[in-house]
Design an enzyme around this catalytic site. Structure first.
Site, PDB file in Angstrom:
ATOM      1  N   ALA B 313       1.035  -1.384  -0.401  1.00 37.83           N
ATOM      2  CA  ALA B 313       0.096   0.152   0.062  1.00 37.83           C
ATOM      3  C   ALA B 313       1.084   1.539  -0.349  1.00 37.83           C
ATOM      4  CB  ALA B 313      -0.775   0.051   1.246  1.00 37.83           C
ATOM      5  N   ASP B 315       0.043   4.382   0.928  1.00 37.55           N
ATOM      6  CA  ASP B 315      -0.897   5.135   1.964  1.00 37.55           C
ATOM      7  C   ASP B 315      -1.584   6.395   2.021  1.00 37.55           C
ATOM      8  OD1 ASP B 315      -1.728   2.252   3.586  1.00 37.55           O
ATOM      9  OD2 ASP B 315       0.231   2.910   3.909  1.00 37.55           O
ATOM     10  N   LEU B 316      -1.007   7.016   1.097  1.00 36.71           N
ATOM     11  CA  LEU B 316      -0.781   8.086   0.971  1.00 36.71           C
ATOM     12  C   LEU B 316      -0.700   8.731  -0.548  1.00 36.71           C
ATOM     13  CD1 LEU B 316       1.909  10.219   3.212  1.00 36.71           C
ATOM     14  CD2 LEU B 316       0.161   9.371   3.983  1.00 36.71           C
ATOM     15  N   GLY B 320      -4.559   9.095   0.988  1.00 39.74           N
ATOM     16  CA  GLY B 320      -4.899   9.418   1.762  1.00 39.74           C
ATOM     17  C   GLY B 320      -4.701   9.672   3.007  1.00 39.74           C
ATOM     18  N   ALA B 397      -7.150   1.447   6.837  1.00 33.24           N
ATOM     19  CA  ALA B 397      -7.305   0.221   7.315  1.00 33.24           C
ATOM     20  C   ALA B 397      -7.376  -0.124   8.541  1.00 33.24           C
ATOM     21  CB  ALA B 397      -7.421  -0.455   6.600  1.00 33.24           C
ATOM     22  N   TYR B 399      -4.022  -0.503  10.066  1.00 36.79           N
ATOM     23  CA  TYR B 399      -3.006   0.138  10.829  1.00 36.79           C
ATOM     24  C   TYR B 399      -3.343   1.709  11.048  1.00 36.79           C
ATOM     25  CZ  TYR B 399       1.862  -2.794  10.838  1.00 36.79           C
ATOM     26  OH  TYR B 399       1.888  -3.774  10.777  1.00 36.79           O
ATOM     27  N   GLU B 400      -2.927   2.269  12.219  1.00 35.03           N
ATOM     28  CA  GLU B 400      -2.744   3.633  12.559  1.00 35.03           C
ATOM     29  C   GLU B 400      -1.679   3.980  12.260  1.00 35.03           C
ATOM     30  OE1 GLU B 400      -5.511   2.252  13.420  1.00 35.03           O
ATOM     31  OE2 GLU B 400      -6.721   3.407  13.640  1.00 35.03           O
ATOM     32  N   TYR B 401      -1.018   5.648  11.938  1.00 37.90           N
ATOM     33  CA  TYR B 401       0.613   5.784  11.794  1.00 37.90           C
ATOM     34  C   TYR B 401       0.016   7.369  12.365  1.00 37.90           C
ATOM     35  CZ  TYR B 401       1.376   2.832   7.917  1.00 37.90           C
ATOM     36  OH  TYR B 401       1.538   1.275   7.299  1.00 37.90           O
ATOM     37  N   ASP B 608      17.888  26.407  -5.534  1.00 39.60           N
ATOM     38  CA  ASP B 608      17.214  25.788  -4.999  1.00 39.60           C
ATOM     39  C   ASP B 608      16.506  24.426  -5.266  1.00 39.60           C
ATOM     40  OD1 ASP B 608      13.732  26.199  -3.379  1.00 39.60           O
ATOM     41  OD2 ASP B 608      13.385  27.564  -5.038  1.00 39.60           O
TER      42      ASP B 608
END
Ligand code: CO
Ligand code: CO
Lengths: 683, 683
Positions: B313, B315-316, B320, B397, B399-401, B608
């Site tokens: 996954a 996840d971002l 999102g 789903a 997991y928690e971040y 930059d």
């Protein structure tokens, strides 16, 4: 334990104090007692150390297993004395039998230098004509010698002077005013002090002279900051209070907290010693570690110019992490509800002396312990963590080391060390080339590159003393991309290498495989995972020893050559750089290399073993570290893996828990936390 | 800024709200506005995203430098729409001009799947005859289909189905009771869902079938623990309160705290975005970072059996980090005085929807900031640290971040990520061989090995945008032991390698040299150290991407191939795995590899630039991680080196400070901390 407990109660009723736990440090009266026994036979000696000689492990294990039917281990004092002519004596005094049971004159070794030993040097240096002459050469007139200071270090080892005479090297500084930080005014020469005769026997003078620094003071104490405009006033208090007290219990020096139980010892070299650490796993007290301590450290500096190679302090073995321990202060060093323990030592004259509040024991909130939300219905469980911290702070001349032994609810034991204090500095001329060996952190102030390498002594007791160490590496699976076994190339696994012998146990760190080490009990298999009960050593700040093989530091600090060494348990192997560290030549290397060389084929698999872990950091100074260094933390974790059947912290009440059915919602939300919209002009 | 401020005050008086900061996320009304503009032309489309199109950096830099004399950047909405037939449209809507300024039908890409997209699948799966049949084969009768659950994931990429049709894979689970954790009951088959037609188009069925797990539930919610004997009651409260409020100020979404100033943005992919971060250095607001975010992540699983290779996954980019953000709760997720910010998004139908309390902003005590004791006289200064934390938590789903952006008093910026939640699990037979690709964490439950690899996008602005990146390695000095230049072998130094071109910028981590990376302004030399003003990236949890070169994950997650990539700044380069991540084949690799390949010789020195840092951990599960995982933290530090002239936190009032002279003692000891001797029977 019932009988033992009754005995204690009886003594309480009769006004007698119960006997100390066999691992308790010697009390002031026990120290006095030991001194008096020694004095009878050796009235002319000075005392370097009188500390607990820990009972032999076999004896202790038996006593712990069944205190009621086992002879209580004797209280024995481990004594180091020094006499005229740099003589050194090691002895053991049985306090029950009131007699010296071992006495030995040690040849060619020097015991650590105490705070008292250190304090002599500055006075001598200020009066020494040759030191006065050197000061004059760099611009300090004789009448300003009271502004000259020194941090006396052991000499480390200097081949010109050997090990027979007790020596210190004086790192020299100047203070324009008594309250100015001397580290902005390092002097360029280095007197050598004979601790026996109290004479300066030599001065190391560099070929290029560096006059005293003319830069203005660079201070951090309150008056200096007030003079520069004062402290900011916009920081609002963050109050931490524990109105119902703490969640741990203290029985003598045994702390019980949640499922943990640990005995807190302390000695002059290692500082805190944690013993007989157990975790109550649903009613069964499971042994985890027999003994944990920070056993040694070395701080090699990276400037090859003479005499800077001598700057590689073994702060524990050469000075003593216990001896240098701070007396802690409520609300400054720790916040909340604090239990302190004092530390008793002997002084040179043989009197007991106590550092009040040497050890701090307290709890802290630790954020989220675990959380999960079901995305379908937002049912959620969130539980907060806390930790138990057993800490001390010691001051090693310029540096401060804050040592935190942390117990977590999830079964993890953490050693966190914070480095703060002040950089060791040396003089430099304007525009002098540092050659990359240091950084000019302030005009005229060269802070040399250095490493802080700590050796953690881990005596695992994972469900008992028979343990095996594995090196564990994260590895790609076999089979190339496209092969039947690994078509998409995504296979990976934990490769385990069993360490079989002491001679084959040396491992370096490998960040590329996220290398860890398992301490496993192969006789205790997790019923779910079918893997042995394990605590995993997770350590990510593991630089190699940068001083080269065969060089001075490499020879003296043998323990630091590898991230991991494993040895079969031996009661006498506590100090990995040797028992008496100052002025060891490293030929042969004392401590760990010698022990392993003595029996390289000794089996370490499924045996009572000790794992020695060296970790730390390489410090390239910058102006931000000066005139006082913001604390830099380092962490080592000991994590349960396949030790428990499940997350062992499920018995911690959540802040909030709801289930999809909507039934059984639990709420213990903190009523103190507040919503705020601070100084908001636009929200 | 005066004029700007007056304007705002005028609006306040007139009751008008001031205009948003150009980097503020779109408000609910702006989202509505954007939707209405799109709707006029494309009434039949659904909305995948309506988010702020950030003003171009050149425009923003000009506005920030002189808001009064610079045209305010327009508010522009970045819109992603989906239509029937898996069609995808990218557009830009200028909200000031009320028009679509860009509109493009995208071919062969799929935008991320939203929470709404996910929610459809379970219902469809439960009714699908083939899924019912598969459930029957492993022991779940048709009447129990309401007990069947699924976590719908993007399909990742499956060469059989390509990128043209929007697909999800349904990871299947079962719950004996609605409140039972489904992760103890993984099912062995995997339906593929067509998100366009809402049909199950295929089911991946393994060659070996695994009947539904018969083990008892393994739960962590309150009712389950109560039933097993309940929570422990011996934990006393640790109260944290801030009676005078917080020490930060909020102006719109700009937070000022101590010397820091930062704008807090938020979007559906990255979650928190920090912009225009400055540090007030004795009156000068010095730019430090232009923009910091967690830009992407990938979680490759290590089991090579089909179809587990699809479990990787992003996840971002695929779901999102903003969309999946939790609504936070006082006293649960954070303690003390809390300032929350909400997050507004669009839903599929085009209505605005808000996550309340999406972002938490609060302070925490942080132990000792610095301390030093003079061993001569015990004069001491001890100062306590605190930190400002800007955080959000998202649920991917299972997991928690928990993402914590932390600002320290000493100028350090820290990104800490805590992993918690639940392991992704798969079914296994009793005594099935995991082949080392996973661990049986509970009977019948195989938790596969996996990595969590995060990509931090760092847009440095170290005293301005022209910055240079150096790789820095701790190295032994030249000269063998015994040589004149390195007699004792103790020389070591920091070797700096200047990164010159994008194509040559890829660096891997090297734990053996304690490798770090300097972000330096070569035009701004520290007057003391003569070294360039720098922020150093210090990151120690940096495993390599374990999936092999040329394989599926390696191709799709190009950003994760190296610890560091550096690119010349480009407004359109935000997402290192590409703008639309689901169903990318990796041929060619989107995002970072493509950008660099387009111009490998692009100069990155004194330019930059953007530094992309991939870090994370390799997770070999154990029973301790189940049924819910204790939070595991990871940290990246951005530390000032040669940026300041001295420790920038000397303006923080100490708890206590005394000087050798005894004059000017400062005491602000916390009156709340208390001595305790808990339950002491023997002390
Ligand atoms: Co240091
Ligand atoms: Co994981």
């Amino acid at each position: 334990m019932v009988l033992e407990r009754l005995k204690q109660m009886a003594m309480h009723v009769t006004g007698n104090t119960p006997p100390p736990h066999p691992l308790d440090p010697l009390s002031e009266s026990e120290i006095e007692h030991a001194v008096s026994v020694v004095r009878k036979e050796y009235p002319e000696l000075f005392f370097n150390a009188v500390t607990l000689w820990e009972p032999r492990k076999a004896e202790m294990l038996a006593w712990v297993a069944d205190a009621d039917h086992t002879v209580r281990p004797h209280r024995v004092a481990d004594v180091v004395c020094v006499g005229k002519g740099s003589t050194v004596y090691d002895g053991l005094v049985d306090l029950g039998e009131e007699k010296i049971v071992k006495w030995e004159k040690m040849e060619g070794v020097q015991p650590l230098i105490t705070m008292e030993d250190l304090q002599f040097v500055e006075t001598i240096v200020r009066k020494d004509p040759k030191c006065i002459e050197q000061c004059g050469l760099i611009g300090i007139p004789a009448e300003d010698m009271h502004k000259v200071y020194c941090d006396p270090w052991t000499i480390g080892y200097d081949e010109r002077f050997g090990s027979g005479v007790r020596l210190q090297q004086a790192l020299m500084y100047y203070r324009p005013h008594e309250d100015d930080s001397q580290y902005s005014y390092p002097l360029d020469f280095c007197p050598i002090f004979n601790a026996d005769t109290h004479e300066i026997i030599h001065i190391d003078v560099p070929s290029i002279r560096r006059p005293i620094n003319k830069a203005p003071p660079n201070n951090y104490h309150a008056a200096a900051i007030e003079a520069e405009g004062g402290f900011r006033t916009d920081l609002k208090p963050i109050n931490i209070s524990q109105p119902e007290g703490v969640s741990f219990k203290v029985d003598g020096r045994t702390i019980s907290w949640v499922n943990w139980k640990v005995h807190v010892g302390f000695n002059y070299k290692e500082g805190i010693v944690l013993s007989n650490i157990t975790f109550n796993d649903k009613g069964t007290e499971r042994p985890v570690f027999w003994r944990l301590s920070l056993a040694e450290m070395v701080v090699p500096y990276g400037n090859p110019d003479h005499p800077h190679q001598r700057k590689h302090a073994f702060d524990l073995g050469e000075y003593g992490g216990g001896y240098m321990t701070n007396s802690l202060s409520l609300g400054c060093d720790c916040k909340g509800a604090i239990h302190y323990m004092d530390a008793a030592f002997v002084n040179r004259a043989g009197s007991p002396t106590t550092i009040k509040n040497a050890i701090c024991i307290h709890e802290e909130d630790n954020g989220i312990l675990f959380k999960h939300t079901d995305f379908r219905d937002d049912s959620v469980t969130v539980t907060r963590a806390r930790k138990l911290i057993i800490s001390h702070i010691f001051t090693a001349a310029n540096y401060e080391y804050c040592v935190y032994w942390i117990f977590h609810l999830d079964g993890t034991v953490q050693l966190e060390i914070k480095l703060t204090g002040i950089l060791n500095t040396y003089a430099m001329l304007p525009n002098e080339d540092t050659h990359g060996w240091g950084t000019e952190v302030y005009p005229g102030v060269n802070a040399h590159n250095h490493q802080h390498l700590f050796c953690m002594r881990i005596d695992p007791n994972i469900d008992g003393p028979s343990n095996t160490i594995y090196q564990v590496d994260a590895m790609q699976g076999a089979g190339e991309v496209g092969s039947a076994e690994n078509k998409h190339g995504n296979a990976f696994y934990a490769k385990k290498t069993r360490l079989e012998t002491a001679g084959g146990s040396m491992c370096d760190y490998d960040g590329n495989t996220s290398r860890t080490w398992d301490m496993s009990n192969e006789n205790k298999i997790n019923p779910y995972s079918k893997k042995p009960a394990t605590y995993k050593l997770v350590s990510r700040e593991v630089p190699p020893l940068l001083p080269k093989e065969g060089g001075l530091v490499w020879k003296r600090a043998g323990f630091a050559r590898h991230a991991v060494h494993v040895t079969p348990y031996d009661d006498d192997q506590i100090h990995p750089a040797g028992r008496h560290v100052p002025q060891t030549s490293g030929e042969p290397s004392a401590g760990l290399p010698a022990w392993i060389a003595a029996n390289p084929s000794a089996s370490i698999a499924n045996k009572d073993v000790v794992l020695w872990h060296t970790f730390g950091l390489t410090h390239f100074p910058a102006p931000e570290d000066f005139p006082i260094m913001p604390a830099e933390p380092m962490t080592v974790l000991l994590r349960p893996r396949n030790f428990f059947l499940k997350n062992p912290a499920l018995d911690i009440a959540p802040s909030y828990s709801s289930a999809p059915s909507g039934k059984g919602t639990y709420s213990a939300k903190d009523g103190l936390s507040k919503l705020i919209t601070p100084g908001c002009s636009n929200c």
